[in-house]
Design a protein around this motif. Structure first.
Motif, PDB file in Angstrom:
ATOM      1  N   TYR A   1       1.883 100.234  -7.659  1.00  0.00           N
ATOM      2  CA  TYR A   1       1.985  98.857  -8.152  1.00  0.00           C
ATOM      3  C   TYR A   1       3.245  98.202  -7.617  1.00  0.00           C
ATOM      4  O   TYR A   1       4.206  98.879  -7.272  1.00  0.00           O
ATOM      5  N   CYS A   2       3.192  96.876  -7.577  1.00  0.00           N
ATOM      6  CA  CYS A   2       4.348  96.112  -7.108  1.00  0.00           C
ATOM      7  C   CYS A   2       5.566  96.410  -7.988  1.00  0.00           C
ATOM      8  O   CYS A   2       5.454  96.487  -9.202  1.00  0.00           O
ATOM      9  N   ALA A   3       6.709  96.586  -7.357  1.00  0.00           N
ATOM     10  CA  ALA A   3       7.926  96.917  -8.099  1.00  0.00           C
ATOM     11  C   ALA A   3       8.337  95.795  -9.053  1.00  0.00           C
ATOM     12  O   ALA A   3       8.942  96.032 -10.088  1.00  0.00           O
ATOM     13  N   LEU A   4       7.980  94.580  -8.718  1.00  0.00           N
ATOM     14  CA  LEU A   4       8.363  93.452  -9.565  1.00  0.00           C
ATOM     15  C   LEU A   4       7.239  92.994 -10.487  1.00  0.00           C
ATOM     16  O   LEU A   4       7.478  92.389 -11.518  1.00  0.00           O
ATOM     17  N   HIS A   5       6.026  93.265 -10.069  1.00  0.00           N
ATOM     18  CA  HIS A   5       4.862  92.891 -10.878  1.00  0.00           C
ATOM     19  C   HIS A   5       4.080  94.157 -11.183  1.00  0.00           C
ATOM     20  O   HIS A   5       3.146  94.495 -10.450  1.00  0.00           O
ATOM     21  N   PRO A   6       4.460  94.846 -12.256  1.00  0.00           N
ATOM     22  CA  PRO A   6       3.910  96.178 -12.544  1.00  0.00           C
ATOM     23  C   PRO A   6       2.390  96.188 -12.736  1.00  0.00           C
ATOM     24  O   PRO A   6       1.784  97.250 -12.732  1.00  0.00           O
ATOM     25  N   ARG A   7       1.787  95.029 -12.909  1.00  0.00           N
ATOM     26  CA  ARG A   7       0.344  95.004 -13.129  1.00  0.00           C
ATOM     27  C   ARG A   7      -0.432  94.739 -11.856  1.00  0.00           C
ATOM     28  O   ARG A   7      -1.658  94.769 -11.851  1.00  0.00           O
ATOM     29  N   ARG A   8       0.263  94.458 -10.790  1.00  0.00           N
ATOM     30  CA  ARG A   8      -0.434  94.199  -9.531  1.00  0.00           C
ATOM     31  C   ARG A   8      -0.485  95.453  -8.672  1.00  0.00           C
ATOM     32  O   ARG A   8       0.539  95.951  -8.237  1.00  0.00           O
ATOM     33  N   GLU A   9      -1.696  95.883  -8.429  1.00  0.00           N
ATOM     34  CA  GLU A   9      -1.895  97.055  -7.606  1.00  0.00           C
ATOM     35  C   GLU A   9      -1.659  96.676  -6.144  1.00  0.00           C
ATOM     36  O   GLU A   9      -2.085  95.622  -5.697  1.00  0.00           O
TER      37      GLU A   9
ATOM     38  N   MET B   1       5.385  96.486  -3.013  1.00  0.00           N
ATOM     39  CA  MET B   1       5.434  95.037  -3.254  1.00  0.00           C
ATOM     40  C   MET B   1       4.048  94.433  -3.059  1.00  0.00           C
ATOM     41  O   MET B   1       3.277  94.886  -2.219  1.00  0.00           O
ATOM     42  N   CYS B   2       3.763  93.397  -3.861  1.00  0.00           N
ATOM     43  CA  CYS B   2       2.478  92.725  -3.724  1.00  0.00           C
ATOM     44  C   CYS B   2       2.604  91.684  -2.605  1.00  0.00           C
ATOM     45  O   CYS B   2       3.686  91.465  -2.080  1.00  0.00           O
ATOM     46  N   HIS B   3       1.506  91.027  -2.287  1.00  0.00           N
ATOM     47  CA  HIS B   3       1.540  90.084  -1.173  1.00  0.00           C
ATOM     48  C   HIS B   3       2.483  88.924  -1.438  1.00  0.00           C
ATOM     49  O   HIS B   3       3.058  88.354  -0.532  1.00  0.00           O
ATOM     50  N   GLU B   4       2.616  88.583  -2.716  1.00  0.00           N
ATOM     51  CA  GLU B   4       3.484  87.464  -3.056  1.00  0.00           C
ATOM     52  C   GLU B   4       4.953  87.831  -2.843  1.00  0.00           C
ATOM     53  O   GLU B   4       5.775  86.992  -2.490  1.00  0.00           O
ATOM     54  N   CYS B   5       5.270  89.100  -3.053  1.00  0.00           N
ATOM     55  CA  CYS B   5       6.665  89.541  -2.931  1.00  0.00           C
ATOM     56  C   CYS B   5       7.035  89.873  -1.490  1.00  0.00           C
ATOM     57  O   CYS B   5       8.206  89.906  -1.145  1.00  0.00           O
ATOM     58  N   ALA B   6       6.050  90.139  -0.674  1.00  0.00           N
ATOM     59  CA  ALA B   6       6.332  90.563   0.699  1.00  0.00           C
ATOM     60  C   ALA B   6       6.706  89.383   1.574  1.00  0.00           C
ATOM     61  O   ALA B   6       6.193  88.284   1.419  1.00  0.00           O
TER      62      ALA B   6
HETATM   63 ZN   LIG Z   1       5.051  91.321  -6.693  1.00  0.00          ZN
END
Ligand SMILES: [Zn+2]
Ligand SMILES: [Zn+2]
Length: 165
Positions: A13-21, A33-38
């Motif tokens: 899961y994203c380190a900042l968004h624990p619910r996003r795989e 990281m999720c796509h938004e964080c990358a």
């Molecule tokens: Zn994220």
């Protein structure tokens, strides 16, 4: 034992968004990281922290450098405005801006030792505005050709001071 169950792949899961795989990892610090964080950089996907860190190393200018840029751009703009008082026609204002804008930008780069600032373009714009306003308001008046000169000059000068990464 429940060996019959298919082995489940480990989900990350994203380190900042624990619910996003996500399967994406920063290629520098390896955090997920999720796509938004990358952030897509020329060297691959990185997390925002690493990009910030990179910026800190890349943009090495000091505050005095930014003040110098303002000063240089203001001075050259002032000279341009004075010259403009002798040739008050639009085409000349255009020509002068095309010559003096890049010239001021280049001078500013040199006096600041080519150190990079994220606010260099902004500083050039402020300088251009200052130089134009001071001469324009105190002496020759803000004519149309003066305004045109100022706008073009500012964009050429700041163009020289943008740093690509
Ligand atoms: Zn994220
Ligand atoms: Zn990272």
């Amino acid at each position: 034992m429940t060996a019959m169950e298919p082995q489940q792949e480990e989900l990350t899961y994203c380190a900042l968004h624990p619910r996003r795989e996500t399967a994406l990892r920063c290629n520098r610090c390896e955090r997920t990281m999720c796509h938004e964080c990358a952030v897509h950089t020329p060297v691959g996907y990185r997390c925002r922290e690493c990009v910030k860190e990179q910026d800190r190393q890349f943009f090495d200018a000091r505050l005095t450098d930014e003040l110098l840029i303002v000063l240089v751009c203001a001075l050259v703009a002032a000279v341009g405005m004075v010259v403009l008082t002798f040739f008050r026609f639009l085409l000349f204002a255009l020509l002068l801006a095309v010559i003096l804008g890049p010239f001021a930008g280049e001078c500013a780069r040199r006096v600041t030792g080519r150190r990079r600032s994220q606010r260099a373009a902004l500083a050039a714009g402020v300088g251009a505005l200052l130089g134009t306003l001071v001469v324009g308001l105190l002496w020759q008046g803000l004519t149309l050709s003066a305004l045109l000169f100022a706008a073009l000059y500012a964009s050429f000068a700041s163009g020289r001071l943008r740093w690509g990464r």
